[in-house]
Scaffold this active site. Structure first.
Site, mmCIF file in Angstrom:
data_model
loop_
_atom_site.group_PDB
_atom_site.id
_atom_site.type_symbol
_atom_site.label_atom_id
_atom_site.label_comp_id
_atom_site.label_asym_id
_atom_site.label_seq_id
_atom_site.Cartn_x
_atom_site.Cartn_y
_atom_site.Cartn_z
ATOM 1 N N ASP A 114 0.835 -1.206 0.000
ATOM 2 C CA ASP A 114 0.000 0.000 0.000
ATOM 3 C C ASP A 114 0.873 1.259 0.000
ATOM 4 O OD1 ASP A 114 0.883 -0.060 2.593
ATOM 5 O OD2 ASP A 114 -1.079 0.248 3.515
ATOM 6 N N SER A 115 2.205 1.063 0.051
ATOM 7 C CA SER A 115 3.126 2.183 -0.190
ATOM 8 C C SER A 115 2.859 2.775 -1.573
ATOM 9 C CB SER A 115 4.586 1.716 -0.075
ATOM 10 O OG SER A 115 4.791 0.518 -0.798
ATOM 11 N N ASP B 130 -1.289 -6.358 -0.513
ATOM 12 C CA ASP B 130 -1.281 -5.693 0.793
ATOM 13 C C ASP B 130 -2.678 -5.155 1.109
ATOM 14 O OD1 ASP B 130 -0.050 -4.802 3.076
ATOM 15 O OD2 ASP B 130 1.022 -3.131 2.125
ATOM 16 N N LYS C 98 -1.081 -9.617 2.791
ATOM 17 C CA LYS C 98 -0.363 -9.165 3.987
ATOM 18 C C LYS C 98 -1.287 -8.210 4.736
ATOM 19 C CE LYS C 98 3.072 -5.873 3.886
ATOM 20 N NZ LYS C 98 2.554 -4.825 4.777
ATOM 21 N N GLU D 96 -1.358 -5.628 8.497
ATOM 22 C CA GLU D 96 -0.594 -5.063 9.611
ATOM 23 C C GLU D 96 -1.282 -5.347 10.939
ATOM 24 O OE1 GLU D 96 0.099 -0.888 8.936
ATOM 25 O OE2 GLU D 96 1.027 -1.229 6.984
ATOM 26 N N GLU E 216 9.094 -4.303 10.862
ATOM 27 C CA GLU E 216 9.484 -2.971 10.378
ATOM 28 C C GLU E 216 9.952 -2.070 11.514
ATOM 29 O OE1 GLU E 216 6.847 -1.082 7.584
ATOM 30 O OE2 GLU E 216 7.967 0.808 7.659
HETATM 31 O O1 KIV Z 1 3.480 -1.177 1.708
HETATM 32 C C1 KIV Z 1 4.659 -1.525 1.771
HETATM 33 O O2 KIV Z 1 5.471 -1.252 0.891
HETATM 34 C C2 KIV Z 1 5.079 -2.277 2.945
HETATM 35 C C3 KIV Z 1 6.537 -2.472 3.144
HETATM 36 C C4 KIV Z 1 7.085 -1.288 3.838
HETATM 37 C C5 KIV Z 1 6.841 -3.736 3.866
HETATM 38 O O3 KIV Z 1 4.267 -2.672 3.729
#
Ligand code: KIV
Length: 281
Positions: free
Chosen positions: A47-48, A86, A116, A118, A185
């Site tokens: 989600d970056s 994500d 993934k 969090e 992280e």
């Molecule tokens: O969204 C992302 O790029 C991430 C990484 C920082 C692991 O979660």
């Protein structure tokens, strides 16, 4: 480079074999192609995306539809790496039912291999439900950018003995809930090492020292393609934005000086046909 498609079980087995896991982000076709062809083991459609590609100020604004759109672009090209979708903020913290529904979208529409999300202990029931629905889950603890405001900003986590102990418990909880691997992280290196030793699933560090079972970076950070900031834990392997800026400036100058296009970039015409037009006009 062996082209055999990697699976989450191959990644999990790395804990035993000791072979380090490489993981990078990709959000579209050209970058996914480059990352996959380089033999990176895991591609995260992170989600970056929201910050490094879509220009949002943080990751909180990213929607499921945006994530699915970009995951599709990545999975269209990837042949070898495990692709992780994500889960964006709001897609798994409302209800377990909604979390399973959104995880399903990553698999059915995005064609991802796993998702993934969090969070530690408090997310264990959600992780358990998604794994129970047949979807492999990668955990993510420590600095969790989606909830950075609740953590008091983008800060290293687990610096006191008490906070470190809580992180170790988070790691065990997400392992017990069924995660096949775990992103750590912004955690002090000795704590990441301890976590890596106590869990049986591979840990993949970002700002968590060298003793994790693998390492992940945001690709745009490590190639110098994100202008706003570069976290301390990023190693910049190149400054690709300089190369791109030079090319764009050269194009502009060529256009203004009529140096582009040259003959090799232009289409010519049969002289007789051209003459006929001249005669007719
Ligand atoms: O969204 C992302 O790029 C991430 C990484 C920082 C692991 O979660």
């Amino acid at each position: 480079m062996e082209q055999k498609k990697q699976t989450v079980l191959d990644i999990k087995a790395r804990k035993e074999s000791g072979a380090k896991i490489s993981m990078l982000t990709a959000y579209d076709y050209p970058w996914a192609l480059l990352v996959d062809q380089a033999g990176i083991d895991v591609i995260l459609v992170g989600d970056s995306l929201g910050m490094v590609v879509l220009g949002y100020k943080d990751t909180v604004s990213v929607t499921m539809d945006e994530m699915i759109h970009h995951t599709k672009a990545v999975t269209r090209v990837v042949k070898r790496a495990v692709v992780v979708g994500d889960m964006p903020f709001g897609s798994y913290n409302v209800s377990t039912k909604a979390a399973i529904k959104n995880a399903n979208r990553f698999m059915k529409e995005g064609k991802a291999d796993c998702i993934k999300l969090e969070g530690g202990k408090s997310m264990a029931p959600v992780i358990q439900a998604i794994v129970g629905a047949g979807i492999p889950v990668q955990g993510h603890i420590g600095l969790t950018p989606q909830t950075a405001s609740a953590l008091g900003g983008f800060k290293v986590q687990g610096k006191s003995a008490e906070a470190a102990q809580a992180l170790i418990e988070d790691a065990k909880a997400v392992e017990d809930a069924g995660c096949f691997s775990l992103v750590l992280e912004a955690i002090p290196a000795p704590i990441a090492k301890m976590i890596t030793e106590v869990v049986s699933i591979p840990t993949i560090g970002i700002g968590a020292g060298v003793d994790c079972d693998g390492q992940v970076l945001v690709t745009h950070d490590m190639v110098g393609l994100f202008d706003r900031f570069t976290p301390k834990f990023v190693k910049q392997y190149t400054q690709i934005s300089d190369t791109i800026s030079t090319a764009i400036a050269e194009f502009k100058a060529d256009v203004e000086n009529q140096k582009f296009p040259e003959e090799q970039h232009s289409f010519m015409m049969n002289a007789d046909e051209l003459r006929k037009i001249d005669e007719a006009s």
